[in-house]
Scaffold this motif. Structure first.
Motif, PDB file in Angstrom:
ATOM      1  N   ILE A 189      24.482  37.326  39.083  1.00  0.00           N
ATOM      2  CA  ILE A 189      25.910  37.340  39.399  1.00  0.00           C
ATOM      3  C   ILE A 189      26.152  37.979  40.761  1.00  0.00           C
ATOM      4  O   ILE A 189      26.927  37.477  41.575  1.00  0.00           O
ATOM      5  N   ASN A 190      25.488  39.110  41.017  1.00  0.00           N
ATOM      6  CA  ASN A 190      25.673  39.811  42.299  1.00  0.00           C
ATOM      7  C   ASN A 190      25.185  38.968  43.479  1.00  0.00           C
ATOM      8  O   ASN A 190      25.772  39.009  44.567  1.00  0.00           O
ATOM      9  N   LEU A 227      30.425  30.598  40.293  1.00  0.00           N
ATOM     10  CA  LEU A 227      29.694  31.478  39.390  1.00  0.00           C
ATOM     11  C   LEU A 227      30.645  32.434  38.680  1.00  0.00           C
ATOM     12  O   LEU A 227      30.466  32.749  37.504  1.00  0.00           O
ATOM     13  N   TYR A 228      31.682  32.874  39.386  1.00  0.00           N
ATOM     14  CA  TYR A 228      32.690  33.739  38.760  1.00  0.00           C
ATOM     15  C   TYR A 228      33.355  33.012  37.587  1.00  0.00           C
ATOM     16  O   TYR A 228      33.503  33.564  36.492  1.00  0.00           O
ATOM     17  N   HIS A 229      33.756  31.760  37.799  1.00  0.00           N
ATOM     18  CA  HIS A 229      34.388  30.983  36.737  1.00  0.00           C
ATOM     19  C   HIS A 229      33.408  30.715  35.594  1.00  0.00           C
ATOM     20  O   HIS A 229      33.792  30.730  34.420  1.00  0.00           O
ATOM     21  N   LEU A 230      32.153  30.458  35.927  1.00  0.00           N
ATOM     22  CA  LEU A 230      31.150  30.195  34.897  1.00  0.00           C
ATOM     23  C   LEU A 230      30.944  31.425  34.015  1.00  0.00           C
ATOM     24  O   LEU A 230      30.874  31.317  32.782  1.00  0.00           O
ATOM     25  N   ASP A 231      30.873  32.589  34.619  1.00  0.00           N
ATOM     26  CA  ASP A 231      30.686  33.819  33.851  1.00  0.00           C
ATOM     27  C   ASP A 231      31.907  34.097  32.965  1.00  0.00           C
ATOM     28  O   ASP A 231      31.764  34.541  31.829  1.00  0.00           O
ATOM     29  N   PHE A 262      39.707  25.495  32.520  1.00  0.00           N
ATOM     30  CA  PHE A 262      38.267  25.683  32.391  1.00  0.00           C
ATOM     31  C   PHE A 262      37.882  25.716  30.914  1.00  0.00           C
ATOM     32  O   PHE A 262      38.491  26.445  30.136  1.00  0.00           O
ATOM     33  N   PRO A 263      36.859  24.946  30.511  1.00  0.00           N
ATOM     34  CA  PRO A 263      36.387  25.025  29.126  1.00  0.00           C
ATOM     35  C   PRO A 263      35.642  26.335  28.912  1.00  0.00           C
ATOM     36  O   PRO A 263      35.223  27.002  29.864  1.00  0.00           O
ATOM     37  N   ALA A 323      40.289  36.260  42.183  1.00  0.00           N
ATOM     38  CA  ALA A 323      38.918  36.111  42.678  1.00  0.00           C
ATOM     39  C   ALA A 323      38.894  35.581  44.106  1.00  0.00           C
ATOM     40  O   ALA A 323      38.076  36.007  44.936  1.00  0.00           O
ATOM     41  N   SER A 324      39.799  34.653  44.423  1.00  0.00           N
ATOM     42  CA  SER A 324      39.854  34.093  45.783  1.00  0.00           C
ATOM     43  C   SER A 324      40.226  35.165  46.806  1.00  0.00           C
ATOM     44  O   SER A 324      39.626  35.260  47.875  1.00  0.00           O
ATOM     45  N   ILE A 325      41.231  35.992  46.454  1.00  0.00           N
ATOM     46  CA  ILE A 325      41.654  37.066  47.368  1.00  0.00           C
ATOM     47  C   ILE A 325      40.530  38.084  47.536  1.00  0.00           C
ATOM     48  O   ILE A 325      40.231  38.526  48.660  1.00  0.00           O
ATOM     49  N   GLU A 326      39.880  38.445  46.421  1.00  0.00           N
ATOM     50  CA  GLU A 326      38.799  39.434  46.491  1.00  0.00           C
ATOM     51  C   GLU A 326      37.639  38.912  47.332  1.00  0.00           C
ATOM     52  O   GLU A 326      37.016  39.667  48.088  1.00  0.00           O
TER      53      GLU A 326
END
Length: 348
Positions: A138-139, A118-122, A86-87, A57-60
């Motif tokens: 999300i977007n 938000l990526y991690h939350l999803d 992450f829980p 996700a960081s690279i993207e």
């Protein structure tokens, strides 16, 4: 630090190669390990997946910044992976308060942008919670709005409290003097009480007496008798002292069972009268109704789980994933217990 686009592409390819090599080695390790050691390997695999997802996700995110540069100053993305895992949240109301507190605590230690958070939350939403966040949120990377959606959906204080009360009222009674049953009873009761305490519903007065009554009513007769001997005549029991005593009693039972295991009764050698054999027609009719239906947890076929040919031909990693998703024992492939508590005398 924002890396160059060619560097990001090189890191992406290296990341994919590393992921492939890890999956291959992990499958080989799983194939060689006994069933009781699979749990630790599964935890290692989950931690690797989390780190892989975070890095990807960081690279993207940096690639997207190169392709679509923002009109405002660039946000510096936190480069070090978080140490805490992450829980996850499965959509159960009773699991929401702890998930929210744990996730926000992990994010408080991060310097990631709202889009990464938000990526991690999803990704943390599993089971019935999958799909609660809409695509627009999300977007747009609207992290704050995502929390408002989840809070409005799952933070129903009354439902959560009533669910824990219902759990206390339906504590499973012990069927024998066993440390395993006593431990399960203590864990179930403590879980509901601790969650109610977290929701600021403390045990006081009558509520404390009711919980102690429900707990001790679920004890087997022998344990109940020993507990009653700890109370003075007319004394009202306390929850904490009751829990402390039962935990101590659980350790006593565990030591006794490990030293002197309960013997398995041998079948009687006395001849018994042979039951009357029904005629073929009535037997067939009875068998048609009495025969339990057997359904495979992996392919829904009419056979037992360990007889599934479709499972046996899969690679080790895929078999492990199938078994994990089905919630069955890694050793005997039946539901109702973990591999470390498997009663089977055979090893997979």
């Amino acid at each position: 630090m924002l890396l160059d686009l060619p560097q990001l592409k090189v890191y992406t390819r290296k990341l994919e190669v590393a992921y492939g090599e890890f999956s291959s080695f992990h499958s080989q390790i799983v194939a060689l390990l006994p069933a009781e050691d699979l749990t630790s390997q599964e935890e290692n695999y989950i931690r690797f997946e989390q780190l892989y997802d975070w890095t990807s996700a960081s690279i993207e995110a940096q690639i997207m910044e190169h392709q679509h540069p923002p009109p405002h100053p660039q946000v510096i993305v936190h480069q070090q992976p978080l140490k805490a895992p992450f829980p996850t949240f499965d959509g159960e109301y009773t699991n929401w308060p702890k998930f929210k507190a744990m996730f926000q605590d992990v994010m408080a230690q991060s310097c990631d942008s709202d889009a990464i958070k938000l990526y991690h939350l999803d990704k943390a939403l599993i089971g019935a919670a999958v799909g609660v966040l809409d695509a627009k949120t999300i977007n747009d990377g609207n992290y704050a709005h995502a929390w408002r959606i989840l809070t409005e959906r799952f933070e129903n204080h009354r439902i959560i409290v009533e669910t824990h009360i219902r759990g206390l009222l339906s504590l499973k009674k012990m069927t024998s003097e066993s440390y395993k049953e006593l431990r399960n009873l203590l864990d179930e009761c403590s879980k509901h009480v601790e969650c109610l305490d977290y929701l600021q519903q403390e045990l006081t007065g009558v509520s404390e007496l009711m919980v102690v009554f429900l707990l001790t009513s679920a004890l087997d007769p022998s344990t109940r008798k020993v507990w009653e001997q700890t109370l003075k005549s007319g004394e009202l029991p306390k929850y904490r002292s009751t829990i402390a005593f039962l935990k101590s009693q659980c350790q006593v039972l565990e030591r006794c069972e490990s030293i002197c295991p309960i013997p398995i009764p041998k079948p009687s050698t006395t001849k018994q009268a042979q039951p009357k054999v029904p005629n073929q027609r009535s037997y067939a009719a009875t068998a048609a109704f009495d025969k339990p239906s057997i359904q495979c947890a992996f392919c829904d076929g009419p056979h037992r789980n360990f007889q599934c040919n479709k499972l046996s031909i899969l690679p080790s990693a895929e078999r492990m994933e199938k078994v994990r998703d089905s919630g069955v024992c890694y050793n005997c492939l039946t539901k109702g217990h973990r591999s470390k508590d498997c009663p089977s005398t055979k090893n997979c």
